[in-house]
Design an enzyme around this catalytic site. Structure first.
Site, mmCIF file in Angstrom:
data_model
loop_
_atom_site.group_PDB
_atom_site.id
_atom_site.type_symbol
_atom_site.label_atom_id
_atom_site.label_comp_id
_atom_site.label_asym_id
_atom_site.label_seq_id
_atom_site.Cartn_x
_atom_site.Cartn_y
_atom_site.Cartn_z
ATOM 1 N N LYS A 195 8.171 2.408 13.331
ATOM 2 C CA LYS A 195 9.239 3.235 12.761
ATOM 3 C C LYS A 195 8.631 4.428 12.017
ATOM 4 O O LYS A 195 8.007 4.254 10.978
ATOM 5 C CB LYS A 195 10.114 2.457 11.782
ATOM 6 C CG LYS A 195 11.403 3.232 11.467
ATOM 7 C CD LYS A 195 12.095 2.813 10.194
ATOM 8 C CE LYS A 195 11.609 3.558 8.994
ATOM 9 N NZ LYS A 195 11.864 5.011 9.016
ATOM 10 N N GLU A 270 -0.661 0.288 2.458
ATOM 11 C CA GLU A 270 -1.478 1.407 1.974
ATOM 12 C C GLU A 270 -0.529 2.316 1.195
ATOM 13 O O GLU A 270 0.367 2.921 1.766
ATOM 14 C CB GLU A 270 -2.126 2.131 3.157
ATOM 15 C CG GLU A 270 -3.295 2.993 2.727
ATOM 16 C CD GLU A 270 -2.875 4.374 2.304
ATOM 17 O OE1 GLU A 270 -2.459 4.528 1.131
ATOM 18 O OE2 GLU A 270 -2.945 5.294 3.126
ATOM 19 N N CYS A 304 -2.648 10.758 0.926
ATOM 20 C CA CYS A 304 -2.751 9.596 0.048
ATOM 21 C C CYS A 304 -4.074 9.584 -0.724
ATOM 22 O O CYS A 304 -4.125 9.151 -1.864
ATOM 23 C CB CYS A 304 -2.564 8.315 0.840
ATOM 24 S SG CYS A 304 -3.501 8.272 2.363
ATOM 25 N N GLU A 400 1.574 9.654 -8.977
ATOM 26 C CA GLU A 400 1.292 10.339 -7.721
ATOM 27 C C GLU A 400 2.349 11.424 -7.508
ATOM 28 O O GLU A 400 3.544 11.140 -7.474
ATOM 29 C CB GLU A 400 1.328 9.351 -6.556
ATOM 30 C CG GLU A 400 1.050 10.012 -5.222
ATOM 31 C CD GLU A 400 0.933 9.012 -4.076
ATOM 32 O OE1 GLU A 400 1.862 8.214 -3.881
ATOM 33 O OE2 GLU A 400 -0.098 9.034 -3.375
HETATM 34 P P1 NAD Z 1 8.781 5.913 1.379
HETATM 35 O O1 NAD Z 1 7.846 4.861 0.933
HETATM 36 O O2 NAD Z 1 10.215 5.809 0.982
HETATM 37 O O3 NAD Z 1 8.798 6.018 2.971
HETATM 38 C C1 NAD Z 1 7.734 5.650 3.820
HETATM 39 C C2 NAD Z 1 8.307 4.959 5.062
HETATM 40 O O4 NAD Z 1 8.999 3.777 4.676
HETATM 41 C C3 NAD Z 1 9.331 5.793 5.847
HETATM 42 O O5 NAD Z 1 9.206 5.513 7.235
HETATM 43 C C4 NAD Z 1 10.647 5.252 5.337
HETATM 44 O O6 NAD Z 1 11.715 5.454 6.247
HETATM 45 C C5 NAD Z 1 10.324 3.787 5.191
HETATM 46 N N1 NAD Z 1 11.194 3.052 4.273
HETATM 47 C C6 NAD Z 1 11.912 3.550 3.226
HETATM 48 N N2 NAD Z 1 12.600 2.565 2.619
HETATM 49 C C7 NAD Z 1 12.306 1.424 3.267
HETATM 50 C C8 NAD Z 1 12.693 0.062 3.107
HETATM 51 N N3 NAD Z 1 13.520 -0.322 2.125
HETATM 52 N N4 NAD Z 1 12.204 -0.869 3.949
HETATM 53 C C9 NAD Z 1 11.343 -0.506 4.927
HETATM 54 N N5 NAD Z 1 10.952 0.754 5.136
HETATM 55 C C10 NAD Z 1 11.421 1.718 4.327
HETATM 56 O O7 NAD Z 1 8.195 7.313 0.921
HETATM 57 P P2 NAD Z 1 8.992 8.693 0.685
HETATM 58 O O8 NAD Z 1 10.271 8.447 -0.058
HETATM 59 O O9 NAD Z 1 9.122 9.362 1.985
HETATM 60 O O10 NAD Z 1 7.983 9.464 -0.269
HETATM 61 C C11 NAD Z 1 8.023 9.220 -1.665
HETATM 62 C C12 NAD Z 1 6.661 9.200 -2.279
HETATM 63 O O11 NAD Z 1 5.873 8.179 -1.662
HETATM 64 C C13 NAD Z 1 5.837 10.454 -2.096
HETATM 65 O O12 NAD Z 1 6.156 11.454 -3.012
HETATM 66 C C14 NAD Z 1 4.442 9.923 -2.293
HETATM 67 O O13 NAD Z 1 4.168 9.811 -3.663
HETATM 68 C C15 NAD Z 1 4.516 8.537 -1.675
HETATM 69 N N6 NAD Z 1 3.979 8.570 -0.297
HETATM 70 C C16 NAD Z 1 2.757 8.034 -0.068
HETATM 71 C C17 NAD Z 1 2.211 8.125 1.211
HETATM 72 C C18 NAD Z 1 0.858 7.584 1.520
HETATM 73 O O14 NAD Z 1 0.197 8.104 2.413
HETATM 74 N N7 NAD Z 1 0.427 6.516 0.893
HETATM 75 C C19 NAD Z 1 2.910 8.738 2.242
HETATM 76 C C20 NAD Z 1 4.184 9.244 1.975
HETATM 77 C C21 NAD Z 1 4.692 9.148 0.698
#
Ligand code: NAD
Ligand code: MN
Length: 496
Positions: A195, A270, A304, A400
């Site tokens: 996904k 991660e 990240c 972050e």
């Molecule tokens: P997120 O954790 O919400 O999303 C990451 C993935 O998880 C997406 O595919 C999203 O659709 C999915 N997701 C969201 N809610 C979910 C749930 N309840 N169950 C399963 N999957 C779910 O991240 P975001 O809201 O897009 O970004 C927010 C913050 O997260 C960023 O500002 C950053 O600080 C952090 N982030 C970290 C990384 C990394 O590489 N570690 C990458 C993106 C964002």
């Protein structure tokens, strides 16, 4: 858009026309709710896709499970699977420019990064992991079982694919982070349902097509589009999913881990970081400044492992700040597809607002925002931001941000610098800058992070395990550790 590669531009346009939605069982699906996929440099619609709901997510898991249960992939010989994955790498390489343009148009990042990292590194990564397909092994064990008297035993371990893998990935390196999960899973013999983040569904859909073209049997690698709350939750709670692998925020990572433990599924997380650079008095300042700019502003800080807090010895602090400010001053903003620009947009309006909020609050709390924190151009841009005068306890030094915001804090004594480095909930990566071998040897074991770099930052290699300490996550990607993480170890004991 540069016109020197007309056939790639045409291939991208053809893909945007062809793509409909999720990719299940070797074909695009024609059902779901319409979502516009945006170009972050101008907010305009690149193409639309159909996002799935819970019912389609269930179907995606069922297709993936069927492909594992009928053993159409895992029963191919390791050499055959290796050859197919190597062909997949060749196809990604042949389509690198097309994939790079898709990534840049959808994610916003510089085309240079899409070429060097998102596609270039990915090709190396696929080839590295393909090689492990033929090198997975168990071993024999010399058991001393004494019952029944006189019985003899032969015992050994077997590495088998864990089964159905769900991979949930973020929007910062959509294709590359997906490959970090999908390829070792396939190399281990698993079937995968992926996904992507809703903001960036396009490049992984093109990858799924290429995987089938390379010979990965239809249904072994499926892509389901949809929201995290519905489709993501369905995958992470699904009883037929044996392993969930996730990259993203700590908050969602915790939910996914809890859901996995509820049914004792495997999981790896991660979860990003608040990665420090520790610049000692004896550091080479030129190298440290370059390292800070390269790692802090890469993909506008949406990385990240990016460095975002800089503890600099007081004797170098002012000059360090001055040089950072000088370097970002006059940088041009524009769409990532333009090879001349340095400031490219953040992925979304939401991320732009979130990053600007961090800078605004730092200002209110009395930190000194030297340059940046502004919107240089229409689109989801934030100009590179250099902050000093913040205390280590301020939000800007602890949370972050995932944007181009670099916070510089001075220290006098190395032990104080080290204490601030380690005083964090996160622990993905860190770098130490020193010309002293004994400082490097003495301090690296004491830094609480999954990766510690010395005189470099964000230099990854497919063979080097990558994954965080503390709230930055559980489990390692890359190296043999990654492929083993998609296996179950079975003990076999034969009496004779
Ligand atoms: P997120 O954790 O919400 O999303 C990451 C993935 O998880 C997406 O595919 C999203 O659709 C999915 N997701 C969201 N809610 C979910 C749930 N309840 N169950 C399963 N999957 C779910 O991240 P975001 O809201 O897009 O970004 C927010 C913050 O997260 C960023 O500002 C950053 O600080 C952090 N982030 C970290 C990384 C990394 O590489 N570690 C990458 C993106 C964002
Ligand atoms: Mn951990």
């Amino acid at each position: 858009m540069s016109q020197d590669n007309t056939s790639d531009v045409q291939a991208v346009e053809a893909f945007f026309t062809r793509v409909t939605g999720s990719f299940l069982n070797g074909a695009f699906v024609n059902e779901g709710k319409t979502r516009e996929v945006l170009d972050p440099s101008n907010g305009q619609c690149l193409t639309t896709v159909l996002e799935g709901d819970k019912a389609l997510a269930e179907q995606a898991v069922a297709q993936t499970k069927k492909s594992f249960d009928d053993r159409r992939w895992c029963d191919l010989s390791p050499a055959v699977r290796e050859r197919i994955l190597l062909r997949f790498a060749d196809l990604v390489e042949q389509h690198a420019e097309e994939l790079a343009q898709i990534e840049t148009l959808n994610q916003g990042k510089s085309i240079h990064i899409s070429r060097a990292v998102d596609t270039g590194f990915s090709v190396d990564f696929i080839r590295y992991m393909a090689g492990w397909t033929t090198k997975l092994e168990g071993n024999t064990r010399n058991v001393s079982i004494g019952m029944p008297e006189g019985a003899k035993f032969n015992a050994y371990t077997l590495r088998q694919p864990v089964g159905v893998v769900a991979a949930i990935v973020p929007w910062n390196f959509p294709m590359m982070i997906a490959l970090w999960k999908v390829v070792p899973a396939l190399a281990a013999g698993c079937s995968v349902v992926l996904k992507p983040a809703s903001e960036t569904p396009l490049s992984v859909l093109r990858l799924a097509e290429l995987a089938v073209e390379a010979g990965v049997p239809a249904g072994v690698f499926n892509v389901i589009l949809g929201s995290g709350s519905v489709v993501g939750t369905c995958l992470s709670e699904h009883p037929d999913v044996h392993k969930v692998t996730f990259t993203g925020s700590t908050a969602i990572g915790k939910q996914i881990g809890h859901a996995a433990v509820d049914r004792m599924a495997e999981f790896s997380l991660e979860l990003g970081g608040k990665n420090p650079m520790l610049v000692l008095e004896d550091a080479d300042l030129d190298k440290a400044v370059n390292g800070a700019l390269m790692s802090g502003l890469l993909n506008q800080g949406q990385v990240c492992a990016a460095a975002s807090r800089f503890y600099v010895h007081r004797s170098l602090h002012d000059e360090f700040c001055r040089r950072l400010c000088e370097a970002v001053d006059g940088m041009q903003a524009g769409p990532g597809i333009d090879p001349q620009v340095h400031i490219t947009p953040l992925v979304s309006r939401r991320q732009q607002e979130s990053v600007l909020g961090f800078v605004e609050r730092a200002r209110e709390q009395g930190a000194n925002v030297h340059v940046g924190g502004s919107v240089p151009k229409e689109g989801y841009f934030v100009s590179p931001t250099i902050i000093s005068g913040a205390s280590h306890s301020m939000e800007v030094a602890r949370e972050e941000i995932f944007g181009p915001v670099l916070t510089v804090i001075p220290f006098d004594d190395v032990e104080d610098g080290l204490a601030m480095v380690n005083d964090s909930d996160m622990g993905l990566a860190a770098s130490l800058w020193t010309d002293s071998l004994s400082n490097a040897m003495r301090l690296t074991p004491r830094i609480e992070a999954g990766t510690v770099w010395v005189n470099t930052h964000v230099t990854l290699d497919p063979c080097l395990p990558f994954g965080g300490f503390k709230l930055s996550g559980i489990g390692k990607e890359f190296g043999p550790e990654a492929i083993n993480a998609y296996t179950e170890l079975k003990s076999v004991c034969i009496a004779y």
